[in-house]
Design a protein around this motif. Structure first.
Motif, PDB file in Angstrom:
ATOM      1  N   TYR A   1     -10.109  -4.759  -2.330  1.00 22.57           N
ATOM      2  CA  TYR A   1      -8.826  -4.453  -1.698  1.00 22.57           C
ATOM      3  C   TYR A   1      -7.867  -3.711  -2.635  1.00 22.57           C
ATOM      4  O   TYR A   1      -6.886  -3.128  -2.187  1.00 22.57           O
ATOM      5  CB  TYR A   1      -8.176  -5.735  -1.179  1.00 22.57           C
ATOM      6  CG  TYR A   1      -9.023  -6.434  -0.149  1.00 22.57           C
ATOM      7  CD1 TYR A   1      -9.303  -5.830   1.083  1.00 22.57           C
ATOM      8  CD2 TYR A   1      -9.596  -7.674  -0.413  1.00 22.57           C
ATOM      9  CE1 TYR A   1     -10.111  -6.450   2.023  1.00 22.57           C
ATOM     10  CE2 TYR A   1     -10.404  -8.305   0.523  1.00 22.57           C
ATOM     11  CZ  TYR A   1     -10.657  -7.692   1.737  1.00 22.57           C
ATOM     12  OH  TYR A   1     -11.460  -8.304   2.673  1.00 22.57           O
ATOM     13  N   TRP A   2      -8.166  -3.735  -3.920  1.00 25.77           N
ATOM     14  CA  TRP A   2      -7.323  -3.019  -4.879  1.00 25.77           C
ATOM     15  C   TRP A   2      -7.367  -1.513  -4.625  1.00 25.77           C
ATOM     16  O   TRP A   2      -6.382  -0.810  -4.880  1.00 25.77           O
ATOM     17  CB  TRP A   2      -7.791  -3.298  -6.301  1.00 25.77           C
ATOM     18  CG  TRP A   2      -7.627  -4.712  -6.769  1.00 25.77           C
ATOM     19  CD1 TRP A   2      -7.715  -5.853  -6.012  1.00 25.77           C
ATOM     20  CD2 TRP A   2      -7.363  -5.153  -8.109  1.00 25.77           C
ATOM     21  NE1 TRP A   2      -7.528  -6.958  -6.790  1.00 25.77           N
ATOM     22  CE2 TRP A   2      -7.312  -6.558  -8.079  1.00 25.77           C
ATOM     23  CE3 TRP A   2      -7.182  -4.489  -9.309  1.00 25.77           C
ATOM     24  CZ2 TRP A   2      -7.071  -7.311  -9.228  1.00 25.77           C
ATOM     25  CZ3 TRP A   2      -6.953  -5.233 -10.452  1.00 25.77           C
ATOM     26  CH2 TRP A   2      -6.893  -6.631 -10.416  1.00 25.77           C
TER      27      TRP A   2
ATOM     28  N   MET B   1      -7.175   0.031  -1.953  1.00 24.44           N
ATOM     29  CA  MET B   1      -6.277   0.407  -0.859  1.00 24.44           C
ATOM     30  C   MET B   1      -4.835  -0.028  -1.070  1.00 24.44           C
ATOM     31  O   MET B   1      -3.939   0.447  -0.381  1.00 24.44           O
ATOM     32  CB  MET B   1      -6.802  -0.201   0.451  1.00 24.44           C
ATOM     33  CG  MET B   1      -8.192   0.265   0.812  1.00 24.44           C
ATOM     34  SD  MET B   1      -8.972  -0.793   2.073  1.00 24.44           S
ATOM     35  CE  MET B   1      -9.795  -1.999   1.034  1.00 24.44           C
ATOM     36  N   ASN B   2      -4.591  -0.933  -2.015  1.00 21.71           N
ATOM     37  CA  ASN B   2      -3.294  -1.600  -2.139  1.00 21.71           C
ATOM     38  C   ASN B   2      -2.603  -1.252  -3.453  1.00 21.71           C
ATOM     39  O   ASN B   2      -3.032  -1.700  -4.522  1.00 21.71           O
ATOM     40  CB  ASN B   2      -3.508  -3.107  -2.024  1.00 21.71           C
ATOM     41  CG  ASN B   2      -2.222  -3.882  -1.901  1.00 21.71           C
ATOM     42  OD1 ASN B   2      -1.214  -3.523  -2.491  1.00 21.71           O
ATOM     43  ND2 ASN B   2      -2.250  -4.971  -1.140  1.00 21.71           N
ATOM     44  N   PRO B   3      -1.513  -0.470  -3.414  1.00 24.78           N
ATOM     45  CA  PRO B   3      -0.809  -0.091  -4.644  1.00 24.78           C
ATOM     46  C   PRO B   3      -0.264  -1.272  -5.431  1.00 24.78           C
ATOM     47  O   PRO B   3      -0.117  -1.195  -6.651  1.00 24.78           O
ATOM     48  CB  PRO B   3       0.332   0.811  -4.143  1.00 24.78           C
ATOM     49  CG  PRO B   3      -0.157   1.342  -2.841  1.00 24.78           C
ATOM     50  CD  PRO B   3      -0.959   0.230  -2.235  1.00 24.78           C
TER      51      PRO B   3
ATOM     52  N   ASN C   1      -3.506  -2.542  -7.291  1.00 28.42           N
ATOM     53  CA  ASN C   1      -4.044  -1.627  -8.320  1.00 28.42           C
ATOM     54  C   ASN C   1      -3.008  -1.223  -9.363  1.00 28.42           C
ATOM     55  O   ASN C   1      -3.344  -0.573 -10.348  1.00 28.42           O
ATOM     56  CB  ASN C   1      -4.717  -0.400  -7.701  1.00 28.42           C
ATOM     57  CG  ASN C   1      -3.780   0.502  -6.913  1.00 28.42           C
ATOM     58  OD1 ASN C   1      -2.705   0.865  -7.372  1.00 28.42           O
ATOM     59  ND2 ASN C   1      -4.224   0.894  -5.706  1.00 28.42           N
TER      60      ASN C   1
ATOM     61  N   SER D   1       2.202   0.706  -7.942  1.00 33.98           N
ATOM     62  CA  SER D   1       3.569   0.473  -7.462  1.00 33.98           C
ATOM     63  C   SER D   1       4.496  -0.006  -8.572  1.00 33.98           C
ATOM     64  O   SER D   1       5.714  -0.041  -8.386  1.00 33.98           O
ATOM     65  CB  SER D   1       3.561  -0.551  -6.322  1.00 33.98           C
ATOM     66  OG  SER D   1       3.118  -1.822  -6.776  1.00 33.98           O
TER      67      SER D   1
ATOM     68  N   LEU E   1       1.907   6.504  -5.578  1.00 32.18           N
ATOM     69  CA  LEU E   1       1.211   5.308  -5.124  1.00 32.18           C
ATOM     70  C   LEU E   1      -0.244   5.665  -4.830  1.00 32.18           C
ATOM     71  O   LEU E   1      -0.521   6.676  -4.196  1.00 32.18           O
ATOM     72  CB  LEU E   1       1.883   4.744  -3.872  1.00 32.18           C
ATOM     73  CG  LEU E   1       3.323   4.249  -4.035  1.00 32.18           C
ATOM     74  CD1 LEU E   1       3.864   3.776  -2.696  1.00 32.18           C
ATOM     75  CD2 LEU E   1       3.407   3.135  -5.077  1.00 32.18           C
TER      76      LEU E   1
ATOM     77  N   SER F   1      -3.670   4.827  -2.989  1.00 33.44           N
ATOM     78  CA  SER F   1      -4.293   4.094  -1.893  1.00 33.44           C
ATOM     79  C   SER F   1      -5.494   4.887  -1.397  1.00 33.44           C
ATOM     80  O   SER F   1      -5.358   6.039  -0.981  1.00 33.44           O
ATOM     81  CB  SER F   1      -3.301   3.876  -0.757  1.00 33.44           C
ATOM     82  OG  SER F   1      -3.898   3.195   0.324  1.00 33.44           O
ATOM     83  N   ASN F   2      -6.669   4.281  -1.474  1.00 32.86           N
ATOM     84  CA  ASN F   2      -7.907   4.930  -1.058  1.00 32.86           C
ATOM     85  C   ASN F   2      -8.510   4.221   0.150  1.00 32.86           C
ATOM     86  O   ASN F   2      -8.096   3.116   0.515  1.00 32.86           O
ATOM     87  CB  ASN F   2      -8.933   4.888  -2.200  1.00 32.86           C
ATOM     88  CG  ASN F   2      -8.522   5.707  -3.398  1.00 32.86           C
ATOM     89  OD1 ASN F   2      -8.501   6.935  -3.346  1.00 32.86           O
ATOM     90  ND2 ASN F   2      -8.177   5.041  -4.489  1.00 32.86           N
TER      91      ASN F   2
END
Length: 209
Positions: free
Chosen positions: A84-85, A87-89, A92, A95, A102, A104-105
Motif C-alpha cells: 500500500y506504500w 499508492m499512499n504518500p 511512502n 507527504s 506526492l 502515488s503509483n
C-alpha cells in the motif's frame, strides 16, 4: 554474463540499477525519479526490460515506477508488507517533505517473498531484510557475485531507522544474518552512494562493531 549499471537519480540521488544479460534483457531496480532518463538509458542500450523490482517503497525509490512500467508494459514486484506504500504518500513518506511531489503509483503486480525467484533468464535470491522499513528486501545474484540491498547497508554506514516503522535492532539483525553472511568479496550495491563488500564492512563499518 550479467552487467549492472548504476544511475543516481532525483534530489536525494537514489541509485537506480539496471541489471542486463548478454541478450539485452534487463531488470530495473528502484526507479526512484527521472523516469524519462531511465527510459532513455534502456533504449540507448537496446535493453529489453522484463520487470521492475523494488527493494522497498520509500518515495525516493518509487517515484518513476508508473512512468517506466507504462512505457515498457512490464510488471512491478514488491514485498507484500509495503504494497500500500506504493499508492499512499503518507506511507511512502512523500507527504512529509513540502516542495516535493506526492508519490502515488498503481498497485504492484507481484509480491516478493524470501527464496529463489526466476524472471526470464534471471535467477536470483530474495532475502527479506527489514529494519529500515518492514518490507525491505535484498536481491542476491550469487553467480554474478553481487547484491542489491536498498537502504539496508551502505559503505561505512547503515540505513536510517528513525522513520516510521524503522527498527534498529531488526536492521542490525538483517545485516548480520542476511548480508554479512555473503562472501566477503561479494559486491554490495546500496540505495545511495558507492558500492562496498561484506568484507570491507566487517572491518570498517562503525555501526557494526
Amino acid at each position: 554474463m550479467l552487467k549492472i549499471r548504476t544511475y543516481p537519480l532525483g534530489p536525494i540521488q537514489t541509485n537506480c540499477y539496471i541489471v542486463k544479460d548478454s541478450e539485452g534483457q534487463c531488470l530495473v531496480v528502484d526507479p526512484g525519479e527521472e523516469g524519462s532518463r531511465i527510459i532513455q538509458k534502456i533504449e540507448n542500450m537496446n535493453g529489453k526490460p522484463l520487470a521492475i523490482l523494488l527493494t522497498h517503497a520509500h518515495f525516493d525509490h518509487i517515484g518513476a515506477v508508473d512512468e517506466v512500467r507504462d512505457h515498457f508494459s512490464i510488471p512491478v514486484y514488491i514485498h507484500r508488507e509495503e504494497q500500500y506504500w506504493l499508492m499512499n504518500p503518507d506511507l511512502n513518506g512523500s507527504s512529509r517533505y513540502p516542495g516535493l511531489p506526492l508519490v502515488s503509483n498503481k498497485a504492484a503486480d507481484h509480491f516478493l517473498q524470501e527464496g529463489q525467484i526466476t524472471i526470464g533468464p534471471f535467477q536470483f535470491e530474495i532475502r527479506h531484510t527489514p529494519g529500515h522499513s518492514p518490507g525491505s528486501v535484498s536481491f542476491i545474484f550469487k553467480d554474478a557475485q553481487f547484491a542489491i540491498v536498498g537502504d539496508t547497508l551502505f559503505k561505512q554506514s547503515i540505513g536510517r531507522t528513525d522513520l516510521p516503522n524503522g527498527d534498529t535492532n531488526m536492521l542490525l539483525n538483517s545485516i548480520q544474518g542476511k548480508l554479512l553472511s555473503l562472501p566477503d568479496d561479494c559486491k554490495v550495491y546500496p540505495g545511495h552512494g558507492p558500492s562496498t563488500t561484506p568484507g570491507a564492512e566487517k572491518v570498517s563499518n562503525p555501526f557494526l562493531k
